[in-house]
Design an enzyme around this catalytic site. Structure first.
Site, short mmCIF file in Angstrom:
data_model
loop_
_atom_site.label_atom_id
_atom_site.label_comp_id
_atom_site.label_asym_id
_atom_site.label_seq_id
_atom_site.Cartn_x
_atom_site.Cartn_y
_atom_site.Cartn_z
CB THR A 201 -0.72 -0.13 1.24
OG1 THR A 201 -1.49 1.25 1.34
CG2 THR A 201 -0.15 -0.33 2.56
CG ASP A 202 -0.96 4.91 -0.84
OD1 ASP A 202 -1.75 4.40 0.06
OD2 ASP A 202 -1.57 5.84 -1.43
CD GLU A 203 -3.33 3.50 4.44
OE1 GLU A 203 -3.33 3.41 5.71
OE2 GLU A 203 -4.44 2.85 3.87
CE1 TYR B 27 -3.21 -2.82 5.73
CE2 TYR B 27 -3.05 -0.39 5.39
CZ TYR B 27 -3.23 -1.65 5.00
OH TYR B 27 -3.24 -1.67 3.55
CB SER B 28 1.04 1.88 7.36
OG SER B 28 0.95 2.76 8.33
CE LYS C 119 0.20 -4.76 2.82
NZ LYS C 119 -0.03 -6.18 2.21
N PRO D 96 -20.93 8.82 8.62
CG PRO D 96 -19.70 6.83 9.68
CD PRO D 96 -20.81 7.33 8.52
P1 NAD Z 1 -9.40 -7.72 2.21
O1 NAD Z 1 -9.40 -7.35 3.72
O2 NAD Z 1 -10.54 -7.31 1.53
O3 NAD Z 1 -8.81 -9.15 2.04
C1 NAD Z 1 -8.00 -9.57 2.80
C2 NAD Z 1 -7.99 -11.19 2.63
O4 NAD Z 1 -7.16 -11.79 3.23
C3 NAD Z 1 -9.53 -11.55 3.19
O5 NAD Z 1 -9.84 -12.57 2.42
C4 NAD Z 1 -8.84 -12.34 4.42
O6 NAD Z 1 -9.73 -13.53 4.62
C5 NAD Z 1 -7.61 -12.96 3.93
N1 NAD Z 1 -6.52 -13.02 5.10
C6 NAD Z 1 -6.23 -12.28 6.17
N2 NAD Z 1 -5.58 -12.93 7.10
C7 NAD Z 1 -5.24 -14.17 6.38
C8 NAD Z 1 -4.26 -15.04 6.88
N3 NAD Z 1 -3.32 -15.12 8.05
N4 NAD Z 1 -3.96 -16.26 5.98
C9 NAD Z 1 -4.81 -16.22 4.72
N5 NAD Z 1 -5.63 -15.28 4.36
C10 NAD Z 1 -5.93 -14.13 5.34
O7 NAD Z 1 -8.14 -6.76 1.70
P2 NAD Z 1 -8.03 -5.68 0.12
O8 NAD Z 1 -8.33 -4.59 0.39
O9 NAD Z 1 -8.67 -6.87 -0.78
O10 NAD Z 1 -6.41 -5.80 0.15
C11 NAD Z 1 -5.75 -6.88 -0.27
C12 NAD Z 1 -4.21 -6.26 -0.18
O11 NAD Z 1 -4.14 -5.06 -1.14
C13 NAD Z 1 -3.55 -6.32 1.25
O12 NAD Z 1 -2.38 -6.62 1.39
C14 NAD Z 1 -3.49 -4.54 1.38
O13 NAD Z 1 -2.76 -4.25 2.22
C15 NAD Z 1 -3.44 -4.32 -0.07
N6 NAD Z 1 -3.99 -2.72 -0.46
C16 NAD Z 1 -5.29 -2.56 -0.53
C17 NAD Z 1 -5.58 -1.47 -0.90
C18 NAD Z 1 -7.06 -0.95 -0.57
O14 NAD Z 1 -7.46 0.07 -1.13
N7 NAD Z 1 -7.96 -2.03 -0.45
C19 NAD Z 1 -4.89 -0.45 -1.16
C20 NAD Z 1 -3.47 -0.84 -1.24
C21 NAD Z 1 -2.93 -2.08 -1.07
#
Ligand code: NAD
Length: 341
Positions: free
Chosen positions: A132-134, A157-158, A161, A212
């Protein structure tokens, strides 16, 4: 070519799996099915002969991960599995460290042991870490993040990551595992769990609940449509250089309040309230998030030049189509909201 996609019962991963299947990859999914992971997100792909199924399990489990790599002769891992919600990380940081740090370490360790034994296609193997960019921290009113920006995470969180990403880098530098890391701005689109800003606001608006908005609503995020992000990840997987990082942005900086206004105005047109009032009347300002980063923005010149990446969506069309998707998929929303909270 077979990809192990972790966390693909979540938002971005399930969109990526659909793209990978369209591109004729074989895909096996590993997901723990936390509150954020749902079988419903993979509906419609079960009959695809290239879809090898969903294995319910934890990326922290070395035996499971190693067995999957061997059993399916995996050629690439794309790691979406994560705890991903900043607010939850403030309340309960421990699980973020376990999944995002220790889980990533375990995937790398198992991948490296497996990759070392490969005789064929060894140099084509890839470990793609979705970040993530965070991790870059917070911007002031000027400037953008790029691949050159040092990591300076502010939330649990960040920080988790960022830590996982450092392990990815270390596995490339120390063991030569062919890793690629992508950093992306805020995603929106189909299948996002309704705790994140856009689907949460749509859900609250349609349920006649307050909308909110943190603080004064002026914090800025850059929004990218999830399908653009997934095409970027595919380009990084196919053409990225091991050891490199790639930043994907949406070129759509908006204040949170602007996003909420856009949602309300779009809903006013698509599904006017029965009482004739505007959804804007439901907006309420709530106490700001602790340590709330001020602004994120990404300069994605590198991916345009080196991967030929081009966005297809602008924010206005993307948000309208996303709202339409949530309106048309109420059964999905009810199912995922009911399933595990
Ligand atoms: P999400 O929360 O929708 O999905 C995460 C998935 O990971 C879920 O299906 C969960 O069941 C699974 N999971 C969690 N812990 C686990 C474990 N220990 N073993 C196996 N599976 C596990 O997240 P997302 O929004 O789809 O994000 C996916 C990735 O992209 C993340 O790494 C996040 O940091 C990154 N990301 C997200 C965004 C965003 O805007 N959503 C932006 C940039 C980067």
């Amino acid at each position: 070519m077979t990809i192990l996609v972790t966390g693909a019962a979540g938002f971005i991963g399930c969109n990526f799996v659909r793209l990978a299947l369209e591109n004729n990859y074989r895909v096996v999914v590993l997901d723990k099915l936390t509150y954020a992971g749902h079988r419903e997100n993979l509906i419609g792909i079960e009959d695809n002969p290239h879809y090898l199924g969903l294995v319910e399990g934890d990326i922290e489990n070395p035996t499971l991960v190693s067995n999957l790599l061997e059993k399916y002769s995996v050629n690439a891992i794309v790691n979406f599995a994560a705890e991903s919600h900043v607010d939850r990380s403030i309340e309960d940081p421990g699980v973020f460290v376990r999944t995002n740090v220790f889980g990533t370490f375990n995937l790398l360790h198992c991948a490296e042991l497996y990759w070392r034994k490969l005789t064929q296609q060894k140099n084509k193997f890839r470990f793609v870490q979705i970040s993530t960019d965070e991790v870059f921290g917070s911007l002031g009113d000027e400037g953008k993040f790029s691949e050159q920006t040092p990591y300076k995470p502010n939330s649990p969180y960040s920080a988790s990551k960022a830590s996982g990403d450092h392990f990815v880098r270390a596995w490339y530098e120390t063991y030569g595992l062919p890793t690629i890391t992508t950093n992306c701005s805020n995603n929106y689109g189909p299948f996002q769990f309704p705790e994140k800003l856009i689907p949460h606001m749509i859900h609250c608006a349609l349920s006649d609940m307050p909308l909110p908005v943190y603080g004064n609503g002026k914090n800025v995020r850059d929004w990218i449509h999830v399908s653009d992000h997934c095409r970027g990840i595919m380009l990084a997987l196919e053409n990225g250089v091991p050891g490199e990082t790639y930043c994907f942005g949406g070129n759509a900086e908006k204040t949170n309040l602007e996003v909420v206004h856009t949602i309300c105005n779009t809903l006013n047109q698509l599904v006017p309230r029965a009482d004739g009032r505007s959804y804007l009347d439901q907006i309420t300002f709530v106490e700001d998030r602790k340590g709330h980063d001020w602004r994120y923005a990404i300069d994605d010149t590198k991916v345009e030049k080196s991967l030929g990446y081009k966005r297809k969506w602008n924010f206005e069309d993307g948000i309208t189509s996303t709202i339409q998707w949530y309106l048309e998929n109420k059964t999905w929303k009810d199912a995922v909201l009911k399933s595990k909270i």
